[in-house]
Design a protein around this motif. Structure first.
Motif, PDB file in Angstrom:
ATOM      1  N   VAL A 181       8.242  68.966  57.076  1.00 48.83           N
ATOM      2  CA  VAL A 181       9.026  67.962  56.357  1.00 48.83           C
ATOM      3  C   VAL A 181       8.277  67.677  55.060  1.00 48.83           C
TER       4      VAL A 181
ATOM      5  N   TYR B 206      12.693  67.797  71.369  1.00 50.08           N
ATOM      6  CA  TYR B 206      14.149  67.834  71.514  1.00 50.08           C
ATOM      7  C   TYR B 206      14.709  66.444  71.767  1.00 50.08           C
ATOM      8  N   TYR B 207      14.062  65.699  72.667  1.00 49.86           N
ATOM      9  CA  TYR B 207      14.618  64.420  73.113  1.00 49.86           C
ATOM     10  C   TYR B 207      14.184  63.252  72.222  1.00 49.86           C
ATOM     11  N   THR B 208      12.942  63.266  71.771  1.00 48.12           N
ATOM     12  CA  THR B 208      12.397  62.091  71.092  1.00 48.12           C
ATOM     13  C   THR B 208      12.321  62.225  69.580  1.00 48.12           C
ATOM     14  N   GLY B 209      12.650  63.380  69.055  1.00 45.20           N
ATOM     15  CA  GLY B 209      12.561  63.534  67.605  1.00 45.20           C
ATOM     16  C   GLY B 209      11.167  63.920  67.172  1.00 45.20           C
ATOM     17  N   MET B 210      10.808  63.522  65.972  1.00 46.06           N
ATOM     18  CA  MET B 210       9.537  63.920  65.367  1.00 46.06           C
ATOM     19  C   MET B 210       8.475  62.897  65.732  1.00 46.06           C
ATOM     20  N   ASP B 211       7.754  63.157  66.822  1.00 40.74           N
ATOM     21  CA  ASP B 211       6.909  62.126  67.402  1.00 40.74           C
ATOM     22  C   ASP B 211       5.451  62.173  66.971  1.00 40.74           C
TER      23      ASP B 211
ATOM     24  N   TYR C 259      19.337  63.907  64.859  1.00 35.98           N
ATOM     25  CA  TYR C 259      18.900  65.175  65.450  1.00 35.98           C
ATOM     26  C   TYR C 259      19.920  65.660  66.475  1.00 35.98           C
TER      27      TYR C 259
ATOM     28  N   PHE D  86      17.603  63.078  57.207  1.00 35.04           N
ATOM     29  CA  PHE D  86      17.111  61.716  57.075  1.00 35.04           C
ATOM     30  C   PHE D  86      18.050  60.901  56.190  1.00 35.04           C
TER      31      PHE D  86
ATOM     32  N   TRP E 174       2.992  63.269  63.520  1.00 37.03           N
ATOM     33  CA  TRP E 174       2.975  63.705  62.126  1.00 37.03           C
ATOM     34  C   TRP E 174       1.549  63.934  61.687  1.00 37.03           C
ATOM     35  N   GLY E 175       1.346  64.965  60.879  1.00 38.75           N
ATOM     36  CA  GLY E 175       0.068  65.117  60.218  1.00 38.75           C
ATOM     37  C   GLY E 175      -0.042  64.131  59.073  1.00 38.75           C
TER      38      GLY E 175
ATOM     39  N   TRP F 295      21.878  60.542  69.090  1.00 31.57           N
ATOM     40  CA  TRP F 295      20.741  61.358  68.668  1.00 31.57           C
ATOM     41  C   TRP F 295      20.224  60.868  67.312  1.00 31.57           C
TER      42      TRP F 295
ATOM     43  N   TRP G 268      13.697  67.385  55.686  1.00 31.61           N
ATOM     44  CA  TRP G 268      13.340  68.408  56.661  1.00 31.61           C
ATOM     45  C   TRP G 268      13.465  69.782  56.001  1.00 31.61           C
TER      46      TRP G 268
ATOM     47  N   TYR H 185      13.741  56.320  69.309  1.00 32.69           N
ATOM     48  CA  TYR H 185      14.498  57.552  69.463  1.00 32.69           C
ATOM     49  C   TYR H 185      15.685  57.313  70.382  1.00 32.69           C
TER      50      TYR H 185
ATOM     51  N   TYR I 167      12.089  74.565  61.038  1.00 36.16           N
ATOM     52  CA  TYR I 167      11.809  74.323  62.457  1.00 36.16           C
ATOM     53  C   TYR I 167      11.434  75.640  63.125  1.00 36.16           C
TER      54      TYR I 167
ATOM     55  N   PHE J 186      21.337  70.536  66.205  1.00 30.27           N
ATOM     56  CA  PHE J 186      20.028  71.135  66.480  1.00 30.27           C
ATOM     57  C   PHE J 186      19.818  72.422  65.711  1.00 30.27           C
TER      58      PHE J 186
ATOM     59  N   TYR K 117      14.741  77.793  62.070  1.00 29.07           N
ATOM     60  CA  TYR K 117      15.778  77.305  61.166  1.00 29.07           C
ATOM     61  C   TYR K 117      15.137  76.894  59.836  1.00 29.07           C
TER      62      TYR K 117
ATOM     63  N   TYR L 246      12.076  55.783  61.723  1.00 24.18           N
ATOM     64  CA  TYR L 246      10.681  55.953  61.339  1.00 24.18           C
ATOM     65  C   TYR L 246      10.284  54.851  60.377  1.00 24.18           C
TER      66      TYR L 246
ATOM     67  N   TYR M  54       4.445  67.638  55.242  1.00 25.25           N
ATOM     68  CA  TYR M  54       3.995  67.172  56.545  1.00 25.25           C
ATOM     69  C   TYR M  54       4.335  68.187  57.624  1.00 25.25           C
TER      70      TYR M  54
ATOM     71  N   ASN N 110       8.111  68.411  66.875  1.00 18.39           N
ATOM     72  CA  ASN N 110       9.545  68.156  66.871  1.00 18.39           C
ATOM     73  C   ASN N 110      10.097  68.262  68.289  1.00 18.39           C
TER      74      ASN N 110
ATOM     75  N   LEU O 141       7.048  57.398  64.134  1.00 16.74           N
ATOM     76  CA  LEU O 141       8.243  57.243  64.954  1.00 16.74           C
ATOM     77  C   LEU O 141       8.272  55.858  65.590  1.00 16.74           C
TER      78      LEU O 141
END
Lengths: 118, 108
Positions: free
Chosen positions: A37, A101-106, B91, B99, A108-109, B32, A47, B49, A50, B94, A59, B36, A95, A99, B46
């Motif tokens: 990102v 699937y369920y929680t998103g981008m949890d 999200y 954002f 980050w650097g 979904w 974004w 979610y 991926y 997929f 992607y 942030y 960044y 990533n 985050l």
């Protein structure tokens, strides 16, 4: 606690290339999908790309398709972004993110800065 | 592509205020949606979610709601540490992740 750390940013001329790296630690790197990102100066989040845990699914955003290549090395617990044909508007903080699937981008650097300028 | 629109772009508030940020999707994304928080010079963090599930460690004064195309992030009583920029993200699609443009919560 899971940690990501980017490196490889810097100053590059328009049309040039650069490789960003991201090292993961304190989590099972090979089990997670990852992404890149970016954030241009004073702008929002965009974004870019991926990659699934096994690299089977990749992607790209239209803005970087054909110019950027994402890859990973699970044995080295590293993520990469190869950037070519760089343009001034690619100037941004990049960044690396985990990533989920369920929680998103949890995770980050801290980001690495790329400046494209002559 | 799914577009995400946040409002307002800037919100002026005082400590203790109840603050609400809205995020709208250009098509249904079910739930979904993530939120942030980003502070100047720092990476985003985050907060939420699946539209309403609080990430571990995030204070309970943050809450989220919505489904389909309209979502809200609410801070029940604004604290000094909450002055920041907030982004929503879809999200559901997929293969692309989008954002919102961000909402800056500033001191009134």
């Amino acid at each position: 606690e899971a940690h990501l750390e980017e490196s490889g940013g810097g100053l590059v001329q328009p049309g040039g290339s650069l490789r960003l790296s991201c090292a993961g630690s304190d989590f099972t790197f090979s089990s997670y999908s990852l992404a890149w990102v970016r954030q241009a100066p004073g702008k929002g989040l965009e974004w870019l790309s991926y990659i699934s845990s096994s690299s089977a699914t990749i992607y790209y955003a239209d803005s970087v398709k054909g110019r950027f290549t994402i890859s990973r090395d699970n044995t080295e617990e590293s993520l990469f972004l190869d950037m070519s044909s760089l343009r001034v508007d690619d100037t941004a903080v990049y960044y690396c993110v985990r990533n989920e699937y369920y929680t998103g981008m949890d995770v980050w650097g801290q980001g690495t800065t790329v400046t494209v300028s002559s | 592509d799914i577009q995400m629109t946040q409002s307002p772009s800037t919100l002026s508030a005082s400590v203790g205020d109840r603050v609400t940020i809205t995020c709208r999707a250009s098509q249904s994304i079910s739930d979904w949606l993530a939120w942030y928080q980003q502070k100047p010079g720092k990476a985003p963090k985050l907060l939420m979610y699946k539209a309403s599930t609080l990430e571990s460690g995030v204070p309970s004064r943050f809450s989220g709601s919505g489904s389909g195309t309209e979502f809200t992030l609410t801070i029940s009583r604004l604290q000094p540490d909450d002055f920041a920029t907030y982004y929503c993200q879809q999200y559901n699609s997929f293969s692309t992740w989008t954002f919102g443009q961000g909402t800056k919560v500033e001191v009134k």
